[in-house]
Motif scaffolding. Structure first.
Motif, PDB file in Angstrom:
ATOM      1  N   ASN A  23       0.498  -0.363   0.057  1.00  0.00           N
ATOM      2  CA  ASN A  23      -0.148   0.448   0.043  1.00  0.00           C
ATOM      3  C   ASN A  23       1.108   1.113  -0.380  1.00  0.00           C
ATOM      4  N   TYR A  24       1.967   1.415   0.342  1.00  0.00           N
ATOM      5  CA  TYR A  24       3.278   2.219   0.294  1.00  0.00           C
ATOM      6  C   TYR A  24       3.603   2.557  -1.203  1.00  0.00           C
ATOM      7  N   ARG A  25       2.945   1.700  -1.745  1.00  0.00           N
ATOM      8  CA  ARG A  25       3.523   1.962  -3.112  1.00  0.00           C
ATOM      9  C   ARG A  25       2.683   3.196  -4.229  1.00  0.00           C
ATOM     10  N   GLU A  26       0.854   3.641  -3.695  1.00  0.00           N
ATOM     11  CA  GLU A  26       0.383   5.227  -4.592  1.00  0.00           C
ATOM     12  C   GLU A  26       1.259   5.626  -3.244  1.00  0.00           C
ATOM     13  N   GLN A  27       1.732   6.097  -2.473  1.00  0.00           N
ATOM     14  CA  GLN A  27       1.474   6.727  -1.647  1.00  0.00           C
ATOM     15  C   GLN A  27       3.268   7.692  -1.441  1.00  0.00           C
ATOM     16  N   LEU A  28       4.112   7.421  -2.646  1.00  0.00           N
ATOM     17  CA  LEU A  28       5.268   7.488  -2.355  1.00  0.00           C
ATOM     18  C   LEU A  28       5.611   9.104  -3.850  1.00  0.00           C
ATOM     19  N   ALA A  29       6.040   9.875  -3.061  1.00  0.00           N
ATOM     20  CA  ALA A  29       6.306  10.788  -4.143  1.00  0.00           C
ATOM     21  C   ALA A  29       7.623  11.463  -4.273  1.00  0.00           C
ATOM     22  N   SER A  30       8.928  11.078  -5.140  1.00  0.00           N
ATOM     23  CA  SER A  30       9.977  11.433  -5.402  1.00  0.00           C
ATOM     24  C   SER A  30      10.075  12.470  -5.089  1.00  0.00           C
ATOM     25  N   CYS A  31      11.599  12.663  -4.427  1.00  0.00           N
ATOM     26  CA  CYS A  31      11.967  13.935  -3.933  1.00  0.00           C
ATOM     27  C   CYS A  31      13.684  14.425  -3.814  1.00  0.00           C
ATOM     28  N   GLU A  32      13.790  15.442  -5.000  1.00  0.00           N
ATOM     29  CA  GLU A  32      15.685  15.820  -5.487  1.00  0.00           C
ATOM     30  C   GLU A  32      15.373  16.773  -5.520  1.00  0.00           C
ATOM     31  N   GLU A  33      16.552  17.124  -5.363  1.00  0.00           N
ATOM     32  CA  GLU A  33      17.494  18.541  -5.106  1.00  0.00           C
ATOM     33  C   GLU A  33      18.722  18.537  -4.886  1.00  0.00           C
ATOM     34  N   GLU A  34      19.402  18.832  -5.619  1.00  0.00           N
ATOM     35  CA  GLU A  34      21.135  19.533  -6.577  1.00  0.00           C
ATOM     36  C   GLU A  34      21.640  20.706  -6.416  1.00  0.00           C
ATOM     37  N   THR A  35      22.446  20.779  -5.405  1.00  0.00           N
ATOM     38  CA  THR A  35      23.192  22.101  -5.119  1.00  0.00           C
ATOM     39  C   THR A  35      25.126  22.086  -4.652  1.00  0.00           C
TER      40      THR A  35
END
Length: 635
Positions: free
Chosen positions: A216-228
C-alpha cells in the motif's frame, strides 16, 4: 600511603565501554550490519534466535579478513577506517572508532569465521568475555560470519533488564529497516527462530520501501530530489492523506548514515503545513549527500546524532526539496483564480453564465434587477427571473417576536412568480423559535424536550443551572475506557465470534507488537491465532466493537497504542484500554442517537469514576450557566 589510582585491565575497560555501545541486542545487530556494509558485501544475512538473547548471527560475502586482522579486530580502538586525526573529518564508512567488536566480545560469547578471496583457508576465532578461547584455520566461504551468543551472560544485571522478546525484536526490526533502507543495492534477509521475516532483493529505493512497509506504500510515494553545490537531497515523501499519528516512519540519512535530527524534521513538517492534520506525521525517506568536512559524526556513541557546520542552509534546502516534490506531484491544494468563492454555492447561482461580474452578482443579491450585458447570456426561464426579483420576500416576517410565532403561523407571502406559474400553498416557520412547540420555554421536563443532538456530535441537555453540552465522542471514550479497564482486570471481555474468520497481514514490526500485547487484547474479546510470520486469523472481536473491517480495527488499535507509547509512560494494560477506547469512540462518536440512547449515554457518563474528563485529560462536558448565556447577549 600507597598509590590508589591504577590502570584498569582491558576486560573491565571493555565491559565499561560496552555499557555505552551495546545497550540491547539491537545495538549488536546495528554494529555487525554496518561492519558488513563497510566490508563491501553484496548479500547480508541476519539470523536471530529468541530476539537476540540466544543468538545474533550476521553472514556476508564481503572482503573477509586475514588471520592477523581477525584477531586484531577484537582489540580496543583497533580499526581499518582511519589513520590520522584528519581522517575524522573525511569519514565515509559506517564505523571508525574501533570499539564495537571489543565491546561485544566483553559481554557475550563470540565466534567468527572469515576468509579473504585470495586465500584457500579462512580463520576461526572464539572469544568469551574478552578472553581468546581458540584461533585456528578453517574451511569457510569468502566473507565473514559472526555469531554472538548469550548476550550479557556475564553481566546478570544487564540481562535481567532486557525487555520481553517481542519488545526486543521490535528494536531489532527498527535497526534492520534503517540499515536496509540506506543500502537498497544490497540483498538482505532476516530470519527469526527459523522463520523468514524479510527477504529483500537488491533494487531501487522505491522497491525497498514497498518490500519493507507493504504494497500500500506504492501509491503514496512522491519522489523528492534537489541538487546544490553544498548539499543534495533525494528520496521519497508520502502523500499527506497517508500521514499517521505516530512517529517511526520518518527516516533521514546523511551520507547513507541514519540520523536523528529534530531540526531537519521540522523542515519537512513545515513543508507539509496546512496539508496534514495537527498531531500527525508524514512518511519520508530522505538522503542528504554532503562533503564530510561539513559534518561531525563523532558526537554520540550510537553515531545517530551529527552536527552540520551550516545547519540553516541544510534546513532551507530540505524544506525547498520537499515543497518542490509536493508541487510536482500535485499534492498541494490548487486555487482557481477564475472563480469567486463567495458565489459558488447553488443557492446564490443567479445566472447560468460563468462571466457574470461581481457588480452584477451584488446587485442581484441585494434584490435589484438582474443586469444583462453583452457578455452575459441569460438563458433563465420567466419563473427563475421573477424569483430573483422577489427572493427577499421569503424573509418577510422573521423579525417578529417568539410570541407571534406561538399565536400565528407565518402565512404564505404574495409572490409574483409570473403568469405562467401557479403557486402551491406552503407554510414557513422559523426553526430557531419552533423547538418542539416551545415546550422548553413553557417548562416541560420530559426527556424528549430537554435532550437533543447537534450535528450528530454534541448532546445538549437542560439542567437546573442552565445547559449541559456533552462531546459525544469524548463521552464514549470515557465510558468505553472504564469498561475495557474492567475487562482487563477481570479477564472477562465478551467476544463476538465471526461467521467467517478474517486473515490479517501486518508488517513485521506491527506483528511483533501484537504478540507483545496479545494477552491484553484477548482479555478485551479478540480471538486471534497465529498462522505465519506476519499473519494471523481473527476468529472473534469484542462484542461491543464498532462495525468495522477487522484489519482496519487492529491496525487502528496498534497505531493508537504506538502513539501513546511514544508520548506517555503507561503500562501495557492501561495503554491497551486507552487505545481501544480512543479508537472505538472515534467510530461511535459521530452518528445519530435516539432520545433513549442519548439519555442512556448521559447516565453512563455520570456513573463513571471521572465523568468530566477523558482518560487523556480532555473535557467531556461543559455546563453553560444562565448567567453565562445572558453574558453572550450582553444582558
Amino acid at each position: 600511603m600507597l598509590d590508589i589510582i591504577q590502570l584498569l585491565p582491558d576486560s573491565i575497560a571493555n565491559q565499561i565501554a560496552a555499557g555505552e555501545v551495546v545497550q540491547r541486542p539491537a545495538s549488536v545487530v546495528k554494529e555487525l550490519l554496518e561492519n558488513s556494509i563497510d566490508a563491501g558485501a553484496s548479500t547480508i544475512q541476519l539470523i536471530i534466535r529468541e530476539a537476540g538473547k540466544t543468538l545474533i548471527q550476521v553472514i556476508d560475502d564481503g572482503l573477509g579478513m586475514s588471520e592477523t586482522d581477525a584477531r586484531m579486530c577484537f582489540e580496543r580502538h583497533a580499526t581499518s577506517k582511519i589513520r590520522t586525526s584528519d581522517d575524522l573529518f573525511k569519514i565515509r564508512t559506517m564505523g571508525f572508532r574501533g570499539e564495537a567488536m571489543a565491546s561485544i566480545a566483553a559481554v557475550a560469547q563470540v565466534e567468527m569465521r572469515t576468509r579473504r578471496k585470495t586465500e584457500e583457508l579462512g580463520v576461526l576465532v572464539k572469544i568469551e568475555a574478552s578472553e581468546i578461547k581458540a584461533q585456528e584455520a578453517v574451511a569457510t566461504e569468502q566473507g565473514t560470519s559472526i555469531q554472538v551468543k548469550n548476550l550479557f551472560y556475564n553481566v546478570p544485571a544487564r540481562r535481567n533488564f532486557l525487555k520481553s522478546n517481542p519488545v526486543e525484536m521490535r528494536h531489532i526490526l527498527d535497526e534492520f529497516q534503517r540499515v536496509s533502507l540506506a543500502n537498497p543495492e544490497i540483498t538482505f534477509t532476516l530470519h527469526h527462530n527459523d522463520s523468514e521475516i524479510y527477504n529483500l532483493p537488491a533494487g531501487k529505493l522505491s522497491r525497498r520501501i514497498v518490500d519493507l512497509f507493504g504494497k500500500n506504500y506504492r501509491e503514496q510515494l512522491a519522489s523528492c530530489e534537489e541538487e546544490t553545490s553544498f548539499v543534495s537531497v533525494r528520496g521519497f515523501v508520502g502523500k499527506p492523506e497517508f500521514s499517521k499519528k505516530t512517529r517511526g516512519e520518518q527516516f533521514f540519512f546523511a551520507n547513507n548514515r541514519y540520523i536523528k535530527n529534530g531540526y531537519l524534521n521540522h523542515a519537512v513538517m513545515s513543508a507539509f503545513e496546512g496539508l496534514i492534520a495537527e498531531g500527525t506525521h508524514p512518511f519520508y525517506v530522505l538522503f542528504i549527500e554532503i562533503d564530510p568536512i561539513h559534518i561531525d559524526i563523532n558526537v554520540h556513541p550510537t553515531k545517530t546524532e551529527i552536527k552540520f557546520d551550516d545547519e540553516r542552509t541544510v534546513y532551507a534546502i530540505v524544506q525547498a526539496a520537499v515543497r518542490k516534490a509536493m508541487s510536482q506531484h500535485n499534492l498541494t491544494p490548487s486555487l482557481d483564480f477564475e472563480t469567486d468563492v463567495n458565489f459558488t454555492n447553488n443557492i446564490f447561482n443567479f445566472g447560468n453564465s460563468p462571466f457574470q461580474t461581481k457588480q452584477q452578482s451584488a446587485e442581484t443579491f441585494n434584490g435589484g434587477p438582474a443586469v444583462t450585458t453583452a457578455i452575459r447570456h441569460d438563458n433563465s426561464s420567466p419563473r427563475e427571473r421573477t424569483n430573483l426579483t422577489n427572493w427577499n420576500k421569503l424573509y418577510e416576517g422573521l423579525n417578529r417576536t417568539a410570541d407571534d410565532f406561538e399565536r400565528k403561523e407565518v402565512s404564505q407571502a404574495n409572490f409574483d412568480f409570473g403568469k405562467d406559474f401557479e403557486p402551491t400553498p406552503f407554510t414557513l416557520k422559523s426553526k430557531a423559535n419552533d423547538i418542539s412547540d416551545m415546550r422548553l420555554q413553557r417548562g416541560f421536563r420530559d426527556s424528549e424536550a430537554t435532550t437533543f443532538q447537534i450535528h450528530n456530535r454534541y448532546i445538549v441537555s437542560q439542567v437546573k443551572s442552565g445547559m449541559l453540552l456533552i462531546d459525544q465522542r469524548a463521552a464514549y471514550e470515557r465510558i468505553l475506557y472504564e469498561k475495557f479497564t474492567q475487562h482487563l482486570q477481570k479477564n472477562d471481555g465478551a467476544s463476538q465470534q465471526l461467521l467467517f474468520p478474517t486473515t490479517v497481514t501486518l508488517t513485521p514490526v506491527d506483528f511483533h507488537l501484537v504478540l507483545e500485547i496479545q494477552e491484553e487484547i484477548r482479555n478485551l474479546g479478540f480471538v486471534l491465532s497465529v498462522t505465519g510470520h506476519d499473519t494471523f486469523v481473527v476468529n472473534g472481536i469484542p462484542a461491543d466493537s464498532p462495525d468495522e473491517n477487522e484489519q482496519a480495527m487492529i491496525e487502528g488499535l496498534l497505531e493508537q497504542f504506538k502513539h501513546n507509547e511514544a508520548n506517555l509512560h503507561l503500562d501495557k494494560s492501561e495503554n491497551v484500554a486507552r487505545s481501544m477506547a480512543k479508537r472505538s469512540a472515534g467510530r461511535f462518536g459521530v452518528h445519530a442517537l435516539t432520545v433513549l440512547e442519548m439519555n442512556a449515554l448521559v447516565e453512563q457518563l455520570f456513573a463513571s469514576s471521572n465523568p468530566s474528563y477523558t482518560p487523556s485529560g480532555e473535557l467531556t462536558m461543559k455546563i453553560l450557566s444562565l448567567e453565562e448565556m445572558a453574558g453572550l447577549f450582553l444582558k
